[in-house]
Design an enzyme around this catalytic site. Structure first.
Site, PDB file in Angstrom:
ATOM      1  N   HIS A 160       5.763 -68.869  30.022  1.00  0.00           N
ATOM      2  CA  HIS A 160       5.434 -67.881  29.536  1.00  0.00           C
ATOM      3  C   HIS A 160       6.801 -67.286  28.111  1.00  0.00           C
ATOM      4  CE1 HIS A 160       6.935 -63.490  30.117  1.00  0.00           C
ATOM      5  NE2 HIS A 160       8.087 -63.722  30.238  1.00  0.00           N
ATOM      6  N   GLY A 175     -31.622 -58.426  17.809  1.00  0.00           N
ATOM      7  CA  GLY A 175     -31.962 -59.043  18.954  1.00  0.00           C
ATOM      8  C   GLY A 175     -29.778 -58.803  19.201  1.00  0.00           C
ATOM      9  N   VAL A 222     -26.031 -63.694  21.277  1.00  0.00           N
ATOM     10  CA  VAL A 222     -24.910 -64.278  20.506  1.00  0.00           C
ATOM     11  C   VAL A 222     -24.704 -63.997  18.769  1.00  0.00           C
ATOM     12  CG1 VAL A 222     -23.255 -66.229  20.215  1.00  0.00           C
ATOM     13  CG2 VAL A 222     -24.438 -65.972  22.535  1.00  0.00           C
ATOM     14  N   VAL A 272     -38.117 -53.588  19.185  1.00  0.00           N
ATOM     15  CA  VAL A 272     -38.774 -53.297  18.075  1.00  0.00           C
ATOM     16  C   VAL A 272     -39.609 -53.874  18.099  1.00  0.00           C
ATOM     17  CG1 VAL A 272     -38.887 -53.784  15.698  1.00  0.00           C
ATOM     18  CG2 VAL A 272     -36.750 -53.743  16.382  1.00  0.00           C
ATOM     19  N   GLY A 298     -37.851 -88.362   8.521  1.00  0.00           N
ATOM     20  CA  GLY A 298     -38.397 -89.169   9.342  1.00  0.00           C
ATOM     21  C   GLY A 298     -39.767 -88.678  10.547  1.00  0.00           C
ATOM     22  N   LYS A 339     -18.724 -68.810  11.180  1.00  0.00           N
ATOM     23  CA  LYS A 339     -16.798 -68.278  11.916  1.00  0.00           C
ATOM     24  C   LYS A 339     -16.297 -68.615  10.541  1.00  0.00           C
ATOM     25  CE  LYS A 339     -18.560 -68.663  14.738  1.00  0.00           C
ATOM     26  NZ  LYS A 339     -19.960 -69.030  15.406  1.00  0.00           N
TER      27      LYS A 339
HETATM   28  P1  FAD Z   1     -29.170 -79.152  13.857  1.00  0.00           P
HETATM   29  O1  FAD Z   1     -27.909 -79.482  13.792  1.00  0.00           O
HETATM   30  O2  FAD Z   1     -29.925 -78.366  14.209  1.00  0.00           O
HETATM   31  O3  FAD Z   1     -29.524 -80.389  12.590  1.00  0.00           O
HETATM   32  C1  FAD Z   1     -30.783 -80.969  13.014  1.00  0.00           C
HETATM   33  C2  FAD Z   1     -31.346 -81.347  11.535  1.00  0.00           C
HETATM   34  O4  FAD Z   1     -32.153 -82.573  11.544  1.00  0.00           O
HETATM   35  C3  FAD Z   1     -31.415 -80.811  10.685  1.00  0.00           C
HETATM   36  O5  FAD Z   1     -30.258 -80.476   9.694  1.00  0.00           O
HETATM   37  C4  FAD Z   1     -32.709 -80.805  10.400  1.00  0.00           C
HETATM   38  O6  FAD Z   1     -33.134 -81.088   8.334  1.00  0.00           O
HETATM   39  C5  FAD Z   1     -33.165 -82.274  10.488  1.00  0.00           C
HETATM   40  N1  FAD Z   1     -34.784 -82.767  10.760  1.00  0.00           N
HETATM   41  C6  FAD Z   1     -35.323 -81.916  11.336  1.00  0.00           C
HETATM   42  N2  FAD Z   1     -36.569 -82.878  11.334  1.00  0.00           N
HETATM   43  C7  FAD Z   1     -36.512 -83.905  10.280  1.00  0.00           C
HETATM   44  C8  FAD Z   1     -36.907 -84.807  10.388  1.00  0.00           C
HETATM   45  N3  FAD Z   1     -38.552 -85.169  10.345  1.00  0.00           N
HETATM   46  N4  FAD Z   1     -36.367 -85.914   9.305  1.00  0.00           N
HETATM   47  C9  FAD Z   1     -35.060 -85.466   8.793  1.00  0.00           C
HETATM   48  N5  FAD Z   1     -34.399 -84.777   9.169  1.00  0.00           N
HETATM   49  C10 FAD Z   1     -35.007 -83.931   9.461  1.00  0.00           C
HETATM   50  N6  FAD Z   1     -23.634 -73.368  18.620  1.00  0.00           N
HETATM   51  C11 FAD Z   1     -21.759 -73.473  18.611  1.00  0.00           C
HETATM   52  O7  FAD Z   1     -21.830 -74.661  19.887  1.00  0.00           O
HETATM   53  N7  FAD Z   1     -21.295 -72.493  18.702  1.00  0.00           N
HETATM   54  C12 FAD Z   1     -21.210 -72.299  17.845  1.00  0.00           C
HETATM   55  O8  FAD Z   1     -20.367 -71.285  17.677  1.00  0.00           O
HETATM   56  C13 FAD Z   1     -22.447 -71.838  17.202  1.00  0.00           C
HETATM   57  N8  FAD Z   1     -22.875 -70.316  16.217  1.00  0.00           N
HETATM   58  C14 FAD Z   1     -23.711 -70.602  15.937  1.00  0.00           C
HETATM   59  C15 FAD Z   1     -24.551 -69.669  14.244  1.00  0.00           C
HETATM   60  C16 FAD Z   1     -25.442 -69.667  14.113  1.00  0.00           C
HETATM   61  C17 FAD Z   1     -25.550 -68.492  12.908  1.00  0.00           C
HETATM   62  C18 FAD Z   1     -26.395 -70.392  14.261  1.00  0.00           C
HETATM   63  C19 FAD Z   1     -27.755 -70.461  13.755  1.00  0.00           C
HETATM   64  C20 FAD Z   1     -25.941 -71.945  15.121  1.00  0.00           C
HETATM   65  C21 FAD Z   1     -24.702 -71.439  15.880  1.00  0.00           C
HETATM   66  N9  FAD Z   1     -24.589 -72.078  16.683  1.00  0.00           N
HETATM   67  C22 FAD Z   1     -23.990 -72.763  17.584  1.00  0.00           C
HETATM   68  C23 FAD Z   1     -25.806 -73.330  17.313  1.00  0.00           C
HETATM   69  C24 FAD Z   1     -25.939 -74.830  16.627  1.00  0.00           C
HETATM   70  O9  FAD Z   1     -25.364 -75.123  15.552  1.00  0.00           O
HETATM   71  C25 FAD Z   1     -27.075 -75.860  16.975  1.00  0.00           C
HETATM   72  O10 FAD Z   1     -26.651 -76.083  18.696  1.00  0.00           O
HETATM   73  C26 FAD Z   1     -26.885 -77.266  16.447  1.00  0.00           C
HETATM   74  O11 FAD Z   1     -26.554 -77.271  15.158  1.00  0.00           O
HETATM   75  C27 FAD Z   1     -27.929 -78.199  16.986  1.00  0.00           C
HETATM   76  O12 FAD Z   1     -27.673 -79.180  16.754  1.00  0.00           O
HETATM   77  P2  FAD Z   1     -28.137 -80.429  17.001  1.00  0.00           P
HETATM   78  O13 FAD Z   1     -28.104 -81.725  16.133  1.00  0.00           O
HETATM   79  O14 FAD Z   1     -29.434 -80.348  17.770  1.00  0.00           O
HETATM   80  O15 FAD Z   1     -29.840 -79.847  15.462  1.00  0.00           O
HETATM   81  P1  AMP Z   2     -30.475 -64.445  21.772  1.00  0.00           P
HETATM   82  O1  AMP Z   2     -31.989 -65.514  22.384  1.00  0.00           O
HETATM   83  O2  AMP Z   2     -29.851 -64.949  23.048  1.00  0.00           O
HETATM   84  O3  AMP Z   2     -30.509 -65.091  20.292  1.00  0.00           O
HETATM   85  O4  AMP Z   2     -31.029 -63.305  22.239  1.00  0.00           O
HETATM   86  C1  AMP Z   2     -32.374 -63.055  21.038  1.00  0.00           C
HETATM   87  C2  AMP Z   2     -32.361 -61.274  21.916  1.00  0.00           C
HETATM   88  O5  AMP Z   2     -33.547 -60.430  20.790  1.00  0.00           O
HETATM   89  C3  AMP Z   2     -32.341 -61.136  23.269  1.00  0.00           C
HETATM   90  O6  AMP Z   2     -32.124 -60.438  24.122  1.00  0.00           O
HETATM   91  C4  AMP Z   2     -33.986 -60.629  22.881  1.00  0.00           C
HETATM   92  O7  AMP Z   2     -34.544 -59.703  23.994  1.00  0.00           O
HETATM   93  C5  AMP Z   2     -33.851 -60.026  21.940  1.00  0.00           C
HETATM   94  N1  AMP Z   2     -35.025 -59.647  20.829  1.00  0.00           N
HETATM   95  C6  AMP Z   2     -36.523 -60.191  21.483  1.00  0.00           C
HETATM   96  N2  AMP Z   2     -37.586 -59.670  20.054  1.00  0.00           N
HETATM   97  C7  AMP Z   2     -37.192 -58.450  20.568  1.00  0.00           C
HETATM   98  C8  AMP Z   2     -37.126 -57.452  19.795  1.00  0.00           C
HETATM   99  N3  AMP Z   2     -39.059 -56.846  19.390  1.00  0.00           N
HETATM  100  N4  AMP Z   2     -36.840 -55.786  19.673  1.00  0.00           N
HETATM  101  C9  AMP Z   2     -35.351 -55.945  20.036  1.00  0.00           C
HETATM  102  N5  AMP Z   2     -35.080 -56.715  20.576  1.00  0.00           N
HETATM  103  C10 AMP Z   2     -35.387 -58.293  21.105  1.00  0.00           C
END
Ligand code: FAD
Ligand code: AMP
Length: 480
Positions: free
Chosen positions: A452, A187, A190, A244, A121, A57
């Site tokens: 408004h 892909g 989002v 791909v 952990g 963001k």
């Molecule tokens: P995580 O955030 O993945 O946290 C898990 C943590 O556990 C990690 O830091 C990891 O190091 C730790 N861990 C794992 N195994 C162990 C272990 N054995 N011991 C100790 N620590 C461990 N979501 C949104 O809602 N809005 C968004 O705009 C959005 N944008 C995103 C953009 C990108 C580029 C990406 C990659 C993701 C985005 N997401 C977004 C998704 C969002 O980041 C995840 O859904 C969210 O972080 C999940 O939270 P979580 O707590 O389940 O896991």
């Molecule tokens: P999301 O799961 O919302 O992050 O989206 C990932 C997207 O990547 C999905 O819509 C898939 O259909 C697409 N995808 C997965 N494998 C391939 C590939 N080999 N070439 C093009 N698109 C792909």
């Protein structure tokens, strides 16, 4: 370890750290184990704060400001001369935002008396937890409760192996050292659309390859169609039905080989981002005899309240079924803790919001028109465009794209879903979420007085449009 914990949370992402804080509020003695190292330092906040929601963001905001300055000001009579950006400063600002927030979480844990155990952990048999610190001896903890919150990692595909240089995943795409001239995104989900938009705004020629034959198949069809049109007009080259099949690195270039409409094609890029989804991450998390059951796709099996197959052990967030979203993880963490404490907390999975933070933003909650029909509802729907909204027109042509659409049950008038493309869609969609939580009818929304001139007036008009009575449109199907 000398200390006895009531609750050990494994994973300090949004799911894990919110669970830990809520538990501390309720009087539990809590430890949160987190093993992430970010920019050389142990870091809390998980994917979301370090390499997900927040840095993406930050880049979306910076790149939007640049594009808005270069494209949107002339109509206001504002001329700027040459506009430049410094990529190092832009990336450093993103890093600063990340540091501020991850540091803030560390402060929150400390302030709540939660022990941050830095290291890994692992859940053992009998609900014990093995903690392997970055430094020092392995310890075995025996808490009353455990929450597994280890999150997710990007999916890798053999046809495009990530080399962290020319072919990167979403994490690599947050720190390209220079703007790639030609950028391939695999892909059109989002993350692919958001990161593709960032680099397009900064000057890349971006091609997005999507294997499926539909654009955003999970979204309402009208929204997906409008959104694809808008993004394409902005210059994102979105190729639907383009699978791909291989990538080939030659020197500093990557050739993407793909198949579209039965034809084999190829195109050369300077960088490629692989954004084909994420998978649950449980590596090293579970001893063989931990008793935790996994699904076929590697998610930890849980019930509606996030309880696993082991009594007293919960699992939340990206590690379990449902959308991989930070707010879903957070609410599950709070729910799990409140359940442990004896409250009847329950996440409402029907009102989890989805947002794509492009410009305009796209956001929705509840059922699409297609999903509602498939579920057997007799659907009525209505939509209203931002193009004739006074506030949007006053703001400028960059804010007039898109619409608000409501999906409702014809029989009961109950609101089933809201779909928004347009200015501040990520915030506007919360009106639909709150309405759905209060089991609102469309009539309820029609009877409210909206300020408004506001973007939210489009919400009101869309509710009126469901019954053919929007005021600022010629509606011929007046029913009421
Ligand atoms: P995580 O955030 O993945 O946290 C898990 C943590 O556990 C990690 O830091 C990891 O190091 C730790 N861990 C794992 N195994 C162990 C272990 N054995 N011991 C100790 N620590 C461990 N979501 C949104 O809602 N809005 C968004 O705009 C959005 N944008 C995103 C953009 C990108 C580029 C990406 C990659 C993701 C985005 N997401 C977004 C998704 C969002 O980041 C995840 O859904 C969210 O972080 C999940 O939270 P979580 O707590 O389940 O896991
Ligand atoms: P999301 O799961 O919302 O992050 O989206 C990932 C997207 O990547 C999905 O819509 C898939 O259909 C697409 N995808 C997965 N494998 C391939 C590939 N080999 N070439 C093009 N698109 C792909």
């Amino acid at each position: 370890m000398s200390q006895q914990f009531d609750l050990v949370v494994i994973g300090g992402g949004p799911g894990g750290y919110e669970a830990a804080i809520r538990a501390a509020q309720l009087g539990f003695k809590v430890a949160c184990i987190e093993k992430r190292i970010h920019n050389g330092k142990p870091s809390l906040g998980g994917t979301c704060l370090n390499v997900g929601c927040i840095p993406s963001k930050a880049l979306l905001d910076s790149s939007h400001r640049y594009e808005a300055t270069t494209h949107d000001l002339a109509e206001h009579g504002i001329s700027t001369g040459e506009v430049k950006f410094d990529l190092d400063t832009l990336l450093a600002r993103k890093d600063k935002v990340v540091d501020q927030l991850t540091g803030g979480v560390a402060g929150l844990l400390k302030g709540n008396g939660i022990e941050w155990l830095q290291g890994s952990g692992k859940l053992l048999a009998g609900k014990k937890v093995e903690f392997t610190p970055f430094e020092g001896d392995v310890q075995v903890l025996e808490p009353k409760y455990v929450i597994l919150a280890s999150g997710s990692v990007p999916v890798n595909i053999p046809v495009a192996p990530v080399d962290e240089d020319l072919i990167v995943d979403s994490t690599g795409a947050l720190k390209f050292p220079e703007v790639p001239k030609r950028l391939g995104v695999i892909g059109a989900g989002v993350i692919g659309l958001e990161l593709g938009s960032v680099w397009r705004r900064l000057g890349s020629e971006v091609v997005v390859f999507e294997a499926l034959d539909a654009f955003l198949p999970m979204a309402d069809k009208a929204l997906a169609k409008e959104f694809q049109k808008i993004l394409t007009k902005q210059g994102l080259d979105i190729r639907i039905g383009a699978k791909v099949a291989a990538t080939e690195v030659n020197g500093r270039e990557v050739t993407i080989k793909y198949n579209q409409a039965g034809e084999d094609k190829e195109q050369v890029f300077d960088k490629v981002i692989v954004c084909v989804g994420r998978k649950p991450y449980a590596e090293g998390l579970l001893a063989e005899d931990s008793g935790i059951k996994l699904t076929e796709r590697g998610f930890v099996e849980v019930n509606d309240q996030c309880l696993t197959s082991v009594d007293g052990v919960y699992a939340i967030g990206d590690l379990v079924r449902g959308p991989m979203l930070a707010h879903k993880a957070m609410e599950e963490g709070v729910m799990a803790v409140e359940r442990i404490h004896g409250h009847a907390a329950q996440v409402n999975y029907d009102t989890i919001i989805s947002v794509i933070y492009t410009h305009p933003e796209a956001a929705w909650v509840g059922l699409s028109e297609e999903a509602a029909t498939e579920k057997g509802y007799t659907v009525k729907a209505g939509q209203f465009p931002f193009a004739v909204n006074g506030r949007a027109l006053a703001a400028g042509s960059a804010e007039t794209a898109g619409f608000v659409k409501f999906v409702a049950d014809e029989k009961t008038d109950r609101l089933l879903g809201m779909h928004v493309i347009g200015p501040n869609a990520s915030d506007i969609v919360h009106q639909g979420m709150i309405a759905m939580e209060f089991v609102s009818s469309i009539e309820d929304l029609q009877l409210m007085t909206f300020g408004h001139p506001t973007y939210s007036e489009v919400v009101h008009e869309a509710a009126l449009a469901v019954d053919g009575r929007a005021i600022h449109a010629i509606q011929r199907k007046r029913k009421k």
